[in-house]
Design an enzyme around this catalytic site. Structure first.
Site, PDB file in Angstrom:
ATOM      1  NE  ARG A 128      -4.091  -2.154   1.337  1.00  0.00           N
ATOM      2  CZ  ARG A 128      -4.054  -3.438   1.987  1.00  0.00           C
ATOM      3  NH1 ARG A 128      -3.265  -3.944   2.674  1.00  0.00           N
ATOM      4  NH2 ARG A 128      -4.877  -4.404   1.435  1.00  0.00           N
ATOM      5  CB  THR A 138       8.499  -4.579   2.340  1.00  0.00           C
ATOM      6  OG1 THR A 138       7.784  -5.099   3.130  1.00  0.00           O
ATOM      7  CG2 THR A 138       7.999  -4.988   0.644  1.00  0.00           C
ATOM      8  CE  LYS A 186      10.365  -4.629   6.388  1.00  0.00           C
ATOM      9  NZ  LYS A 186       9.635  -4.322   7.387  1.00  0.00           N
ATOM     10  CG  ASP A 234       8.556  -1.076  10.354  1.00  0.00           C
ATOM     11  OD1 ASP A 234       7.729  -0.211   9.508  1.00  0.00           O
ATOM     12  OD2 ASP A 234       8.934  -2.098  10.004  1.00  0.00           O
ATOM     13  CB  ALA A 262       9.623 -13.283  19.205  1.00  0.00           C
ATOM     14  N   GLY A 263       8.779 -11.671  15.930  1.00  0.00           N
ATOM     15  CA  GLY A 263       9.310 -11.754  14.488  1.00  0.00           C
ATOM     16  C   GLY A 263      10.118 -10.477  14.135  1.00  0.00           C
ATOM     17  CB  ALA A 317       6.769  -6.406  13.085  1.00  0.00           C
ATOM     18  NE  ARG A 347       3.794 -20.447  15.791  1.00  0.00           N
ATOM     19  CZ  ARG A 347       3.293 -20.333  14.819  1.00  0.00           C
ATOM     20  NH1 ARG A 347       2.083 -20.666  14.547  1.00  0.00           N
ATOM     21  NH2 ARG A 347       4.258 -19.885  13.968  1.00  0.00           N
ATOM     22  CB  THR A 348       9.062 -20.458  18.361  1.00  0.00           C
ATOM     23  OG1 THR A 348       8.115 -20.873  17.183  1.00  0.00           O
ATOM     24  CG2 THR A 348      10.456 -21.166  18.255  1.00  0.00           C
ATOM     25  CB  ILE A 402       2.023  -3.864  14.692  1.00  0.00           C
ATOM     26  CG1 ILE A 402       2.300  -5.297  14.395  1.00  0.00           C
ATOM     27  CG2 ILE A 402       2.302  -3.268  16.090  1.00  0.00           C
ATOM     28  CD1 ILE A 402       3.752  -5.385  14.042  1.00  0.00           C
TER      29      ILE A 402
HETATM   30  P1  NAP Z   1       7.042 -12.630  11.069  1.00  0.00           P
HETATM   31  O1  NAP Z   1       8.466 -12.086  11.056  1.00  0.00           O
HETATM   32  O2  NAP Z   1       6.815 -13.759   9.936  1.00  0.00           O
HETATM   33  O3  NAP Z   1       6.549 -13.146  12.668  1.00  0.00           O
HETATM   34  C1  NAP Z   1       5.242 -13.474  12.992  1.00  0.00           C
HETATM   35  C2  NAP Z   1       5.264 -13.860  14.525  1.00  0.00           C
HETATM   36  O4  NAP Z   1       4.005 -14.005  14.504  1.00  0.00           O
HETATM   37  C3  NAP Z   1       6.138 -14.807  15.013  1.00  0.00           C
HETATM   38  O5  NAP Z   1       6.559 -14.369  16.387  1.00  0.00           O
HETATM   39  C4  NAP Z   1       5.291 -15.824  14.868  1.00  0.00           C
HETATM   40  O6  NAP Z   1       5.693 -16.865  15.892  1.00  0.00           O
HETATM   41  C5  NAP Z   1       3.881 -15.294  15.330  1.00  0.00           C
HETATM   42  N1  NAP Z   1       3.047 -16.125  14.590  1.00  0.00           N
HETATM   43  C6  NAP Z   1       2.678 -16.424  13.486  1.00  0.00           C
HETATM   44  N2  NAP Z   1       1.549 -17.381  13.245  1.00  0.00           N
HETATM   45  C7  NAP Z   1       1.178 -17.514  14.277  1.00  0.00           C
HETATM   46  C8  NAP Z   1       0.173 -18.469  15.047  1.00  0.00           C
HETATM   47  N3  NAP Z   1      -0.645 -18.948  14.161  1.00  0.00           N
HETATM   48  N4  NAP Z   1       0.024 -18.539  16.242  1.00  0.00           N
HETATM   49  C9  NAP Z   1       0.788 -18.099  17.268  1.00  0.00           C
HETATM   50  N5  NAP Z   1       1.837 -17.070  16.887  1.00  0.00           N
HETATM   51  C10 NAP Z   1       1.720 -16.757  15.273  1.00  0.00           C
HETATM   52  O7  NAP Z   1       5.975 -11.397  10.788  1.00  0.00           O
HETATM   53  P2  NAP Z   1       6.325  -9.696  11.093  1.00  0.00           P
HETATM   54  O8  NAP Z   1       7.304  -9.291  10.059  1.00  0.00           O
HETATM   55  O9  NAP Z   1       6.854  -9.741  12.517  1.00  0.00           O
HETATM   56  O10 NAP Z   1       4.879  -9.268  10.913  1.00  0.00           O
HETATM   57  C11 NAP Z   1       4.051  -9.538  11.917  1.00  0.00           C
HETATM   58  C12 NAP Z   1       2.725  -8.794  11.512  1.00  0.00           C
HETATM   59  O11 NAP Z   1       2.750  -7.771  11.640  1.00  0.00           O
HETATM   60  C13 NAP Z   1       2.186  -9.024  10.041  1.00  0.00           C
HETATM   61  O12 NAP Z   1       0.983  -9.281  10.096  1.00  0.00           O
HETATM   62  C14 NAP Z   1       2.496  -7.768   9.467  1.00  0.00           C
HETATM   63  O13 NAP Z   1       1.622  -7.430   8.366  1.00  0.00           O
HETATM   64  C15 NAP Z   1       2.355  -6.805  10.477  1.00  0.00           C
HETATM   65  N6  NAP Z   1       3.439  -5.364  10.478  1.00  0.00           N
HETATM   66  C16 NAP Z   1       2.390  -4.231  10.688  1.00  0.00           C
HETATM   67  C17 NAP Z   1       3.312  -3.075  10.362  1.00  0.00           C
HETATM   68  C18 NAP Z   1       2.433  -1.839  10.453  1.00  0.00           C
HETATM   69  O14 NAP Z   1       3.208  -0.863  10.064  1.00  0.00           O
HETATM   70  N7  NAP Z   1       1.549  -1.743  11.125  1.00  0.00           N
HETATM   71  C19 NAP Z   1       4.556  -3.315  10.205  1.00  0.00           C
HETATM   72  C20 NAP Z   1       5.284  -4.506  10.014  1.00  0.00           C
HETATM   73  C21 NAP Z   1       4.345  -5.578  10.245  1.00  0.00           C
HETATM   74  P3  NAP Z   1       6.762 -18.193  15.635  1.00  0.00           P
HETATM   75  O15 NAP Z   1       8.146 -17.357  15.894  1.00  0.00           O
HETATM   76  O16 NAP Z   1       6.326 -19.187  16.543  1.00  0.00           O
HETATM   77  O17 NAP Z   1       6.823 -18.463  14.093  1.00  0.00           O
END
Ligand code: NAP
Length: 278
Positions: free
Chosen positions: A18, A64, A68, A104, A130-131, A133, A154-155, A217
């Protein structure tokens, strides 16, 4: 006459981004000559893409998933936030030096400054997830002076690695309910489950202090199940769309020379776009 500045967003895939809508709206609102385009670049072509930016006339751009970390490694210079987070989402040139920031954390804080007054007074916060973001969120919380940050994931090992890097506490996501009474601020970074909030998380929301603040977020859907449960309990909440909008501000200002405002018209345009797409 100099050419109008050109900027980009790249990822793989990139069709969902977006950012062109956000930057295009600001270019129009401010009446500036300039362009911002989406460019899909696969991982094995990313280094070549960066190498050609200046020859292609770009002043900078956004990066993105999944680029990154590669962008971080490719930068000759990085700001404090990028160094702390270990990833770069905003690029520009200082002379010929490719320079990177991670905006961010700024976007997260600016959104809460606007929509969740009092968040900077929180003494304790929990970050769910803990990803990538979550790293930016934890950095922002530490910068804001939130002393006690707990990361639950979760992990569990991933939460521990992140906590070690920032002087935070770590645990498994099953610990949220038992620890909930101690948190002033809850930040969710896990994708929303279309099936709704897990029963243990519903109970955890019920166990938070009455003054607790809750933010997510994730902005698709805009009101996530976690925010809905918190609002139903009468807690103050803020959605994550403002983080997306505010993180775009520093890049726009660098490339196009004017600081744009995050206004209601822009917010409404992005909400319409989300409703019409994913
Ligand atoms: P990421 O690196 O893939 O991390 C995802 C996290 O969510 C990990 O900690 C993962 O746990 C956990 N997770 C995923 N599926 C799960 C489930 N079914 N049950 C429990 N935990 C689960 O993703 P990210 O880059 O951090 O982004 C996370 C979210 O934030 C996305 O939806 C993204 O769109 C959003 N975001 C928003 C903004 C904004 O500007 N508002 C900016 C960045 C990101 P594990 O470690 O166990 O896999």
């Amino acid at each position: 006459m100099t050419d109008a500045p050109k900027a980009f967003v790249t990822g793989w895939p990139i069709s969902h981004s977006r950012s062109p809508l956000i930057h295009g709206t600001w270019l129009r609102e401010l009446g500036l000559a300039g362009s911002y385009e989406k460019i899909a670049v696969p991982p094995d072509a990313f280094a070549r893409f960066l190498g050609g930016l200046q020859a292609d006339g770009f002043v900078g751009g956004n990066v993105t998933i999944p680029h990154k970390e590669a962008a971080f490694a490719a930068c000759a210079r990085r700001d404090v936030a990028a160094e702390a987070i270990g990833a770069v989402n905003t690029l520009w040139f200082e002379g010929d030096a490719l320079t990177g920031s991670n905006t961010d954390a700024y976007g997260f804080s600016a959104n809460l400054d606007e929509r969740l007054s009092g968040w900077r007074e929180a003494e304790t916060a929990v970050v769910l997830g803990a990803g990538g973001a979550a790293r930016a969120v934890v950095h922002a919380l530490k910068e804001a002076g939130v002393a006690g940050v707990t990361i639950l994931n979760r992990t569990r090992e991933r939460a521990e690695r992140l906590a070690d890097a920032f002087g935070a506490e770590a645990g498994g996501e099953g610990e949220f309910e038992a620890l909930a009474p101690r948190f002033d601020l809850v930040v969710n970074t896990r994708p929303a489950d279309p099936a709704g909030l897990a029963p243990a998380d519903v109970r955890a929301i019920g166990a938070l202090p009455e003054s607790a603040l809750v933010t997510d977020i994730v902005y698709v859907p805009l009101e996530t199940p976690l925010l809905a449960a918190a609002a139903a309990r009468g807690l103050r909440t803020a959605d994550g769309l403002g983080m997306l909008l505010h993180q775009a501000v520093p890049g726009f200002e660098r490339w196009f020379g004017r600081r744009p405002a995050v206004g209601e018209a822009l917010r409404a345009a992005v909400i319409r776009d989300i409703a019409g797409g994913s």
